[in-house]
Design a protein around this motif. Structure first.
Motif, PDB file in Angstrom:
ATOM      1  N   ARG A 125      -6.986  -0.838   7.164  1.00 24.53           N
ATOM      2  CA  ARG A 125      -7.495   0.065   8.190  1.00 24.53           C
ATOM      3  C   ARG A 125      -6.506   0.160   9.358  1.00 24.53           C
ATOM      4  O   ARG A 125      -5.924  -0.846   9.755  1.00 24.53           O
ATOM      5  N   GLU A 182      -8.518  -2.529  -2.713  1.00 22.50           N
ATOM      6  CA  GLU A 182      -8.471  -3.171  -1.409  1.00 22.50           C
ATOM      7  C   GLU A 182      -8.095  -2.160  -0.338  1.00 22.50           C
ATOM      8  O   GLU A 182      -7.331  -1.219  -0.590  1.00 22.50           O
ATOM      9  N   THR A 183      -8.622  -2.372   0.875  1.00 21.12           N
ATOM     10  CA  THR A 183      -8.494  -1.375   1.937  1.00 21.12           C
ATOM     11  C   THR A 183      -7.762  -1.949   3.142  1.00 21.12           C
ATOM     12  O   THR A 183      -8.015  -3.086   3.558  1.00 21.12           O
ATOM     13  N   ASN A 206      -1.671   7.016  -2.742  1.00 24.59           N
ATOM     14  CA  ASN A 206      -3.005   6.748  -2.202  1.00 24.59           C
ATOM     15  C   ASN A 206      -3.036   7.237  -0.755  1.00 24.59           C
ATOM     16  O   ASN A 206      -2.730   6.476   0.168  1.00 24.59           O
ATOM     17  N   ALA A 209      -7.781   4.892   7.014  1.00 20.79           N
ATOM     18  CA  ALA A 209      -7.768   3.807   6.028  1.00 20.79           C
ATOM     19  C   ALA A 209      -6.966   4.248   4.816  1.00 20.79           C
ATOM     20  O   ALA A 209      -6.760   5.438   4.568  1.00 20.79           O
ATOM     21  N   ILE A 210      -6.509   3.259   4.056  1.00 22.63           N
ATOM     22  CA  ILE A 210      -5.840   3.504   2.789  1.00 22.63           C
ATOM     23  C   ILE A 210      -6.331   2.449   1.812  1.00 22.63           C
ATOM     24  O   ILE A 210      -6.482   1.273   2.171  1.00 22.63           O
ATOM     25  N   THR A 211      -6.635   2.863   0.588  1.00 23.16           N
ATOM     26  CA  THR A 211      -7.157   1.946  -0.423  1.00 23.16           C
ATOM     27  C   THR A 211      -6.208   1.903  -1.606  1.00 23.16           C
ATOM     28  O   THR A 211      -5.723   2.932  -2.084  1.00 23.16           O
ATOM     29  N   ASP A 212      -5.916   0.689  -2.062  1.00 20.11           N
ATOM     30  CA  ASP A 212      -5.007   0.499  -3.197  1.00 20.11           C
ATOM     31  C   ASP A 212      -5.533  -0.659  -4.030  1.00 20.11           C
ATOM     32  O   ASP A 212      -5.785  -1.741  -3.494  1.00 20.11           O
ATOM     33  N   TYR A 218      -6.678  -6.040   7.700  1.00 23.70           N
ATOM     34  CA  TYR A 218      -6.857  -6.223   6.247  1.00 23.70           C
ATOM     35  C   TYR A 218      -7.758  -7.424   6.023  1.00 23.70           C
ATOM     36  O   TYR A 218      -7.649  -8.445   6.717  1.00 23.70           O
ATOM     37  N   PHE A 256       0.870  -1.169   0.000  1.00 28.20           N
ATOM     38  CA  PHE A 256       0.000   0.000   0.000  1.00 28.20           C
ATOM     39  C   PHE A 256       0.914   1.228   0.000  1.00 28.20           C
ATOM     40  O   PHE A 256       1.873   1.281   0.777  1.00 28.20           O
TER      41      PHE A 256
END
Length: 424
Positions: free
Chosen positions: A274, A271-272, A255, A265-268, A283, A250
């Motif tokens: 937290r 998919e996220t 992102n 949260a981060i989304t790549d 995950y 990630f």
């Protein structure tokens, strides 16, 4: 990791308080380890991303205690002690034994105790360890005869490998090579220090019969702990979190983190990941069309991820393998923190990383990274084993072990004796 020898010069009253508190805590703490047989998910799926390269740390599979027995006596190392030189020798001999081990057959308590008293060595691990994985990690050789077997405790003699599985059943493997000469080299480097097993002394009838006992008063330092990954007050990730996110594929540079209820949260790639307010990272795989974390072998893949994430952030603590357990078609693998051989509880749990592996991929995980620092001038004397054992209630398969309890509070963490009750 090298630790300076520490001398404790304290006030007599404080020592009495510490010993009293340790005894009270001992009587109140009982741990029930999880149990389960090893299970390996099927391999074979196209991977869009792979787990980090498997350059492993030897500390992750280090036993919490070990002993060397020969005709002139026994040398033991317990949870509070450190002896890298002896461990290196024992590790090399264990690699030889595992690479020479034949198929296991069931054994008996009498045979196990006889083996513990013969020339050889004994190892105790923080949790059941898959023997085929241990053989591959130590010797670089596959040992199909050991597939499916796990050991919490094992013993090696010149002609046999003996071990105890998670259900407390005992097994023996004949060795295809005679280790007499190699063991003699280990004996020549060892000096007796009074170590013995509980079955050799009627005064320890409430302990497991194979508990390793050492005379003297254990001493361990206090630890400080901190959360190394919570984002800064402006919501931006610090260096440690950036590195961890990149390890997990990630990328906060492209992102950015965003606020969610209870954290960030981060989304790549759909998919996220937290990040909770206390630094917990979770995950769950949401894209079945690609594999972010390939796991051809669940233990190898999760060990690589754990060492490069929570392990790399642990500071003075080391990572330990705690459990490999089948749950339906999936495999659950857990890792914990320890200082020397003393396990560190993180918010009341013995694990700091938990992975779910299914169909050749890591499908979910929870990481609880912590960074531990030794407080150099704060050694704590604990009750000698003889006195701690006297406080044990009767019945059951009981072990005395040393723990730290990291509740997350901003205060020093002290070691204590606790009771682990094992079903069997």
């Amino acid at each position: 990791m090298r630790e300076k020898r520490r001398l404790w010069e304290g006030v007599k009253t404080l020592l009495i308080v510490l010993l009293t508190c340790s005894a009270v805590y001992l009587a109140s703490r009982v741990f029930f380890p999880r149990q389960g047989q090893s299970h390996f998910a099927s391999a074979g799926s196209d991977a869009a991303a792979t787990a980090p390269s498997a350059t492993f740390s030897a500390q992750t599979i280090r036993p919490t205690a070990f002993a060397v027995t020969w005709d002139e006596g026994r040398y033991g190392v317990l949870y509070h002690q450190e002896d890298q030189e002896s461990y290196t020798q024992v590790s090399a001999l264990l690699a030889e034994a595992l690479s020479a081990a034949g198929s296991p057959s069931q054994s008996s308590r009498a045979v196990w105790q006889k083996a513990l008293d013969e020339p050889g060595f004994f190892c105790e691990y923080p949790g059941p360890t898959p023997l085929d994985s241990l053989a591959r990690w130590l010797s670089g050789q596959q040992r199909p005869s050991l597939s499916g077997f796990q050991a919490r405790r094992l013993c090696v003699t010149a002609d046999g490998l003996y071990f105890q599985d998670p259900s407390d059943a005992l097994w023996v493997c004949p060795l295809e090579a005679d280790l007499t000469g190699a063991l003699q080299g280990l004996f020549d480097l060892s000096s007796p220090n009074g170590a013995r097993f509980a079955f050799e002394d009627a005064g320890y009838r409430h302990l497991r019969s194979d508990s390793l006992i050492l005379p003297g008063t254990p001493s361990l330092p206090q630890l400080s702990a901190q959360d190394p990954v919570t984002p800064r007050s402006d919501g931006q990730p610090g260096e440690a979190l950036v590195q961890l996110l990149q390890t997990l594929s990630f990328h906060p540079q492209t992102n950015p983190l965003y606020d969610i209820t209870g954290g960030w949260a981060i989304t790549d790639s759909g998919e996220t990941l937290r990040i909770g307010l206390a630094g917990q990272i979770t995950y769950r795989r949401s894209d079945d069309s690609q594999v972010r974390f390939e796991a051809q072998d669940p233990v190898d893949a999760t060990r690589a991820l754990a060492e490069k994430t929570v392990g790399a952030l642990g500071g003075s603590a080391r990572l330990t393998l705690l459990q490999v357990q089948a749950e339906g078609e999936a495999t659950i693998v857990r890792y914990g923190y320890a200082y020397r051989g003393a396990s560190i509880l993180v918010h009341g749990e013995d694990w700091c990383a938990q992975f779910t592996v299914d169909n050749g991929a890591v499908t979910a995980f929870t990481l609880r990274p912590r960074r531990y620092t030794v407080l150099e001038n704060s050694p704590v004397l604990l009750l000698p084993q003889e006195q701690a054992a006297a406080a044990l209630p009767g019945g059951g398969q009981q072990s005395l072990e040393l723990f730290y309890d990291d509740s997350g509070a901003a205060q020093p963490i002290s070691p204590f004796w606790a009771v682990r009750t094992e079903e069997g």
